[in-house]
Design a protein around this motif. Structure first.
Motif, PDB file in Angstrom:
ATOM      1  N   TYR A  50       0.812  -1.217   0.000  1.00 48.44           N
ATOM      2  CA  TYR A  50       0.000   0.000   0.000  1.00 48.44           C
ATOM      3  C   TYR A  50       0.846   1.268   0.000  1.00 48.44           C
ATOM      4  N   GLU A 109       1.640   1.741  -3.611  1.00 42.27           N
ATOM      5  CA  GLU A 109       0.515   2.329  -4.352  1.00 42.27           C
ATOM      6  C   GLU A 109       0.347   3.808  -4.007  1.00 42.27           C
ATOM      7  N   GLN A 137       2.990   5.631  -5.914  1.00 41.57           N
ATOM      8  CA  GLN A 137       2.729   5.645  -7.352  1.00 41.57           C
ATOM      9  C   GLN A 137       1.583   6.580  -7.733  1.00 41.57           C
ATOM     10  N   TYR A 138       0.485   6.492  -6.982  1.00 44.62           N
ATOM     11  CA  TYR A 138      -0.726   7.199  -7.409  1.00 44.62           C
ATOM     12  C   TYR A 138      -0.956   8.536  -6.706  1.00 44.62           C
ATOM     13  N   TYR A 196       7.208  -2.234  -4.112  1.00 43.79           N
ATOM     14  CA  TYR A 196       6.542  -3.389  -4.740  1.00 43.79           C
ATOM     15  C   TYR A 196       7.484  -4.596  -4.749  1.00 43.79           C
ATOM     16  N   SER A 200       1.419  -7.030  -5.890  1.00 43.75           N
ATOM     17  CA  SER A 200       2.636  -6.278  -6.191  1.00 43.75           C
ATOM     18  C   SER A 200       3.208  -6.695  -7.538  1.00 43.75           C
ATOM     19  N   ASN A 214       1.187  -5.047 -10.169  1.00 44.65           N
ATOM     20  CA  ASN A 214       1.511  -3.623 -10.292  1.00 44.65           C
ATOM     21  C   ASN A 214       2.836  -3.405 -11.011  1.00 44.65           C
TER      22      ASN A 214
END
Length: 464
Positions: A378, A381, A384-385, A397, A413, A416
Motif C-alpha cells: 500500500y 501504491e 505511485q498514485y 513493490y 505487487s 503492479n
C-alpha cells in the motif's frame, strides 16, 4: 532484556545462582523485553484482570505474568504484590495442598528476591521448591511437568507473537502428558488458529480439528466456539458457523471477548450494521481496547465503500479514521491499523499526514513482521498514485513481492510491477528498466524468463 541464567564471579553466590538458573519460571524462559512493546503488553494483562476474564487459575497465571512485566519495568514491590495474589488465587482454586501448581510462582519469587538482594527469602523459596520435588518424583524434572509446560506456553503466547511457535510446542508437550486437559487444549487450539495459513479444505485444517476437540474439553468456553465459527466460515460452512455464533452470544451476551468475535464474524460474513452495534457495546466495557477500535474502523471503512457520493462516503471515512487513530494511539507499532489509516488520509487529501503515518509504520516494521508485506504494497501504491513517485514505488513493490510471492499482497505487487513494465515497453520494447522489472519477477516467482523478443506476448498476456 533476558534476565535469567545469571553468571557471577563471586564464589559465595555461585551455588545460589546455580539453583536459580535451574528453575522453570518467567525469569528463565528467555522472554526478551525487546521482542514486545512492554507497556502495551502490561495494559492487555491488566485489562484481563480488570474484566475478570477466565477462572481463578487463569487469573493467577496472569498475575504471574504481570509480576514479571512489573519487574522488567523496575517496579519490584508491585511485582511481589502480584506474586502474592497469584498464590492466594491458586490456593483458593485448588485448595491448600497445591504446591505442584505453584512451581512457577515460587521460582518467580526466588528470582525476584534475589534481584532485590533479599537473599534469605530467595533461599527460602528455593528450599520450598526442593521440598516439592523431593515429595513428588513426578515433578523432580519441573521442565517436563504439565502445569509448568502449560503456564510457560500461555506466558510465551501472550508475551510476543514472535514466541507463538515456542508456545505451540509447549502446549503440545503438555498435552502429551495430559491429553484431556481443558486449559492446554484451549491454548493449543488458539495458537493454531492464530498461526495457521489458509488451507484448501476443512480436512487440511489442524486448527479446525483442534478447536472441535478443545470445545469437547471446554464445553462452556464460548470464545472457542466463535473461533471455530470463524474458521468454518473460511470454508463457507455457514450453517454450522452461524449456529455456533448464536449459541455463544446467547450464553455470554455481556462477555467482551464473545461480543468482539461475534462482531468480527458479522463484519466478515453477516451484517456490518450488526457488527457496529456489537462493537459499540464492547467499547462501553473496554473503551481502551485497540482491537475493538480497529474492528469498528474496518466496519466504517466497509460502509464507506458502499457509498460513492458525498456526504455519506466522507462521513464514514472520517468515522473510520477516528477509530484507526485511536487504535494506533492505544497500541504503538500497530502496523496493520497504521497502514489503513494512512490510506484513508491519502483518500481524504491529507497527503502529508499519510506520509507521516507510513513513515512511522515503516520504522515499526524494522522490529515486526505482521502486516509488513501489506504495508509495502500500500505504500507502493500511495507513492505511485498519490505522490507520483514511480521509482520509489517500484522499490516497495519489489520488497513486498520478495516477502511472499504467492500471497495476495505478493501477487498484487507483481501485477503492479507488470503494469509499470508494460507501459514502459509500450513506448520502447528495449526499455532496460522495464525488462529488469520483468526479470526480477521471474527470479522471485520462478516463472518463465522474458526477453525483448518475447515482450509483445507478455504485453498481451498481462494487460488485464
Amino acid at each position: 532484556m533476558f534476565v535469567g541464567y545469571v553468571k557471577t564471579s563471586c564464589p559465595e553466590d555461585k551455588l545460589l545462582i546455580t539453583e536459580l538458573n535451574k528453575q522453570e519460571c518467567h525469569f528463565t524462559w528467555n522472554m526478551n523485553k525487546k521482542d514486545t512493546n512492554i507497556t502495551d503488553h502490561l495494559i492487555k494483562l491488566e485489562d484481563n484482570l480488570d474484566l475478570r476474564l477466565g477462572d481463578k487459575a487463569g487469573t493467577a497465571r496472569t498475575h504471574n505474568s504481570v509480576a514479571y512485566v512489573k519487574y522488567l519495568l523496575g517496579s519490584n514491590e508491585e511485582a511481589l504484590t502480584n506474586l502474592k495474589k497469584s498464590v492466594e488465587l491458586t490456593k483458593d482454586f485448588y485448595g491448600d495442598n497445591c504446591d505442584e501448581k505453584l512451581i512457577v510462582t515460587y521460582g518467580n519469587f526466588a528470582w525476584l528476591h534475589f534481584y532485590m538482594k533479599q537473599y534469605a527469602e530467595c533461599k527460602s523459596y528455593l528450599e520450598k521448591l526442593k521440598e516439592i520435588k523431593e515429595k513428588n518424583t513426578a515433578v523432580s524434572t519441573s521442565a517436563l511437568h504439565p502445569q509448568v509446560l502449560g503456564e510457560k506456553a500461555w506466558a510465551l503466547f501472550k508475551f510476543s507473537r514472535k514466541y507463538y511457535s515456542r508456545a505451540q510446542e509447549c502446549f503440545k508437550k503438555a498435552l502429551e502428558l495430559e491429553p484431556e486437559d481443558g486449559e492446554w487444549n484451549a491454548g493449543y487450539a488458539i495458537v493454531l488458529y492464530r498461526t495457521e495459513t489458509k488451507c484448501v479444505s476443512p480436512q487440511d485444517s489442524s486448527a479446525l480439528k483442534q478447536l472441535r476437540w478443545a470445545i469437547e474439553t471446554n464445553p462452556d468456553n464460548d470464545e472457542l466456539k466463535l473461533l471455530l465459527a470463524l474458521k468454518l466460515a473460511e470454508f463457507k460452512l455457514f450453517d454450522e458457523a452461524e449456529d455456533l455464533v448464536e449459541r455463544a452470544l446467547e450464553m455470554s451476551p455481556d462477555s467482551p471477548h464473545v461480543i468482539r468475535y461475534v462482531g468480527k464474524y458479522q463484519r466478515n460474513y453477516g451484517s456490518v450494521d450488526r457488527s457496529i452495534s456489537l462493537f459499540k457495546r464492547a467499547l462501553d466495557v473496554s473503551p481502551n481496547s485497540a482491537f475493538i477500535h480497529h474492528q469498528l474502523a474496518l466496519c466504517y471503512k466497509q460502509k464507506k465503500e458502499k457509498f460513492r457520493e458525498q456526504p455519506e462516503c466522507q462521513r464514514f471515512r472520517h468515522l473510520s479514521i477516528s477509530h484507526f487513530e485511536k487504535a494506533t494511539t492505544l497500541t504503538s507499532g500497530f502496523i496493520i491499523a497504521m497502514t489503513q489509516l494512512a490510506i484513508l488520509y491519502g483518500e481524504d487529501g491529507q497527503i502529508d499526514r499519510a506520509e507521516e503515518v507510513f513513515q512511522t509504520a515503516l520504522f515499526a516494521a524494522k522490529e515486526k513482521t505482521e502486516g509488513v508485506q501489506e504495508l509495502y504494497l500500500y505504500y507502493g501504491e500511495f507513492l505511485q498514485y498519490r505522490k507520483r513517485n514511480q521509482h520509489l514505488a517500484i522499490k516497495y513493490y519489489k520488497d513486498c513481492l520478495k516477502m511472499a510471492p504467492v500471497s495476495r499482497d505478493g501477487k498484487k505487487s507483481a501485477k503492479n510491477l507488470k503494469k509499470i513494465a508494460n507501459k514502459r515497453l509500450s513506448y520502447n520494447t528495449n526499455d532496460t528498466r522495464a525488462l529488469g522489472i520483468l526479470e526480477f519477477i521471474k527470479q522471485v516467482t520462478g516463472k518463465k524468463q522474458f526477453t525483448a523478443e518475447g515482450c509483445e506476448h507478455l504485453l498481451e498476456s498481462t494487460s488485464s
